[in-house]
Design a protein around this motif. Structure first.
Motif, mmCIF file in Angstrom:
data_model
loop_
_atom_site.group_PDB
_atom_site.id
_atom_site.type_symbol
_atom_site.label_atom_id
_atom_site.label_comp_id
_atom_site.label_asym_id
_atom_site.label_seq_id
_atom_site.Cartn_x
_atom_site.Cartn_y
_atom_site.Cartn_z
ATOM 1 N N ALA A 1 33.862 3.008 0.133
ATOM 2 C CA ALA A 1 34.815 4.076 0.445
ATOM 3 C C ALA A 1 34.694 4.561 1.880
ATOM 4 O O ALA A 1 35.619 5.202 2.398
ATOM 5 C CB ALA A 1 34.619 5.248 -0.516
ATOM 6 N N GLY A 2 33.547 4.280 2.521
ATOM 7 C CA GLY A 2 33.387 4.695 3.910
ATOM 8 C C GLY A 2 32.127 5.456 4.211
ATOM 9 O O GLY A 2 31.902 5.871 5.363
ATOM 10 N N CYS A 3 31.258 5.677 3.207
ATOM 11 C CA CYS A 3 29.978 6.321 3.490
ATOM 12 C C CYS A 3 29.096 5.372 4.306
ATOM 13 O O CYS A 3 29.151 4.160 4.144
ATOM 14 C CB CYS A 3 29.259 6.693 2.196
ATOM 15 N N ASP A 4 28.280 5.959 5.172
ATOM 16 C CA ASP A 4 27.329 5.180 5.962
ATOM 17 C C ASP A 4 25.957 5.125 5.309
ATOM 18 O O ASP A 4 25.216 4.168 5.491
ATOM 19 C CB ASP A 4 27.179 5.798 7.358
ATOM 20 N N MET A 5 25.613 6.186 4.570
ATOM 21 C CA MET A 5 24.299 6.259 3.936
ATOM 22 C C MET A 5 24.450 6.962 2.594
ATOM 23 O O MET A 5 25.152 7.975 2.495
ATOM 24 C CB MET A 5 23.297 6.999 4.822
ATOM 25 N N VAL A 6 23.792 6.418 1.564
ATOM 26 C CA VAL A 6 23.823 7.016 0.229
ATOM 27 C C VAL A 6 22.463 7.612 -0.089
ATOM 28 O O VAL A 6 21.422 7.038 0.262
ATOM 29 C CB VAL A 6 24.239 6.000 -0.844
ATOM 30 N N LEU A 7 22.464 8.758 -0.748
ATOM 31 C CA LEU A 7 21.243 9.437 -1.152
ATOM 32 C C LEU A 7 20.955 9.125 -2.610
ATOM 33 O O LEU A 7 21.843 9.270 -3.461
ATOM 34 C CB LEU A 7 21.377 10.948 -0.980
ATOM 35 N N VAL A 8 19.723 8.686 -2.893
ATOM 36 C CA VAL A 8 19.292 8.432 -4.271
ATOM 37 C C VAL A 8 17.938 9.105 -4.442
ATOM 38 O O VAL A 8 16.911 8.579 -4.004
ATOM 39 C CB VAL A 8 19.192 6.928 -4.577
ATOM 40 N N CYS A 9 17.936 10.258 -5.094
ATOM 41 C CA CYS A 9 16.729 11.075 -5.180
ATOM 42 C C CYS A 9 16.445 11.484 -6.623
ATOM 43 O O CYS A 9 17.348 11.511 -7.464
ATOM 44 C CB CYS A 9 16.880 12.323 -4.324
ATOM 45 N N ASN A 10 15.184 11.796 -6.886
ATOM 46 C CA ASN A 10 14.750 12.298 -8.191
ATOM 47 C C ASN A 10 14.960 11.290 -9.313
ATOM 48 O O ASN A 10 15.040 11.668 -10.482
ATOM 49 C CB ASN A 10 15.463 13.620 -8.518
#
Length: 347
Positions: free
Chosen positions: A274-283
């Protein structure tokens, strides 16, 4: 080694062997810190130094450290006011409201830079519509112009301290009651209304922000997909219409609002497509592992060039900072502001 498109988290106050190996994975590009990762300024400084020494260019290190309810590090850091306080002061005296917001932005940023954190996910650009409890006093105000003026001052203070600013939650989380940590909220307002109100801070500050984080919210009259998974919102509106050229971060893919996209691999792929540069995956360590496996072979040179601009500038010596007159004076003003009604402040 280039910065990868995934930001992960850590279990505690020290790195273990498994985490060191994960942070050296080519698809990892950053680390998001939480309260569980903090024991003291000295411990945090040592942890960040170890993280930064693992790779070149060094991994990005970030935290949610807005003030008020959302401040991950407390003891050893100045207690920061919630953004809404600056909005109340702004309504009484716009000039003083702006001055205090600038000082708070500087203080937040310089104390984090002094232990080695690259950036905080701040400021919040949502409008306070007295609907969203998860936003609430995290928003500067309910009026777009007030949010623009206060957020601009806040990010100028951040910039003075050597920290880039990331505005959230595009295109605005304040119009829904639901908490996207727990559910997938739906905002049924038409685009014209959102454009004339909630989008204004993002549009006016697009050229000054280094990062933007979309909301896990569906704007049902615009697109069936949540904003963070929507090419329409990210590519067409944020990139093309608003001219934003910085980093687009997904909100945490472990939040309930992200489950729309499927498993962790699907969530990450959809957000990046979709256009994100970085994805957060936490917890969710298993979710992080699934994400890294699913993104095997992924690469985006344009994103990598944008990401390196998030590294903190102007290294700050923590002990020298605490001896400086600017820090002492600003801490005193912020503490007075936190404790006194806005009308009683002697500014």
């Amino acid at each position: 080694m280039a910065l990868g498109p995934v930001m992960v988290d850590l279990k505690g106050t020290e790195l273990d062997a498994v985490e060191r190996e994960m942070l050296c994975h080519p698809l990892v590009g950053g680390v998001l810190l939480f309260t569980r990762n903090y024991a003291s300024p000295e411990q945090l400084e040592a942890l960040l130094a170890e993280i930064h020494a693992l790779r070149s260019p060094r991994l990005l290190t970030a935290v949610d450290h807005e003030g008020g309810r959302v401040q991950r590090f407390r003891s050893g850091f100045t207690r920061l006011p919630a953004a809404a306080g600056f909005g109340r002061l702004y309504r009484q005296d716009p000039r003083e409201g702006v001055r205090m917001a600038e000082r708070a932005g500087w203080l937040m940023a310089v104390e984090l830079r002094a232990v080695g954190v690259d950036f905080s996910f701040a400021p919040v650009l949502d409008l306070d519509r007295s609907l969203s409890e998860v936003i609430g006093d995290r928003a500067f105000a309910g009026e777009p112009e007030a949010v623009v003026q206060l957020a601009r001052a806040y990010l100028q203070g951040m910039r003075h301290a050597g920290m880039a600013a990331t505005g959230k939650h595009f295109p605005g989380h304040g119009g829904v009651r639901g908490d996207s940590h727990l559910e997938l909220p739906v905002d049924d307002r038409p685009f014209d209304t959102i454009e004339l109100e909630d989008l204004v801070p993002f549009e006016r500050l697009a050229g000054e922000l280094a990062g933007v984080m979309p909301a896990h919210v569906i704007y049902s009259q615009v697109d069936e997909r949540p904003a963070g998974f929507s090419p329409w919102w990210i590519r067409r509106v944020l990139r093309e219409r608003l001219g934003f050229q910085g980093v687009v971060f997904s909100d945490d893919l472990s939040m309930a609002g992200a489950a729309y996209a499927g498993g962790y691999g699907e969530r990450a792929r959809m957000a990046l497509d979709a256009g994100c540069d970085m994805v957060l995956v936490c917890n969710n360590p298993q979710g992080a592992a699934e994400t890294l496996d699913a993104l095997a072979g992924f690469g985006d040179p344009a994103s990598q060039m944008r990401l390196v601009r998030l590294h903190g500038r102007h290294p700050v010596d923590r002990h020298a900072l605490h001896r400086s007159e600017e820090w002492r004076r600003t801490v005193a003003r912020i503490l007075d502001f936190e404790q006194a009604p806005a009308g009683d402040l002697a500014l």
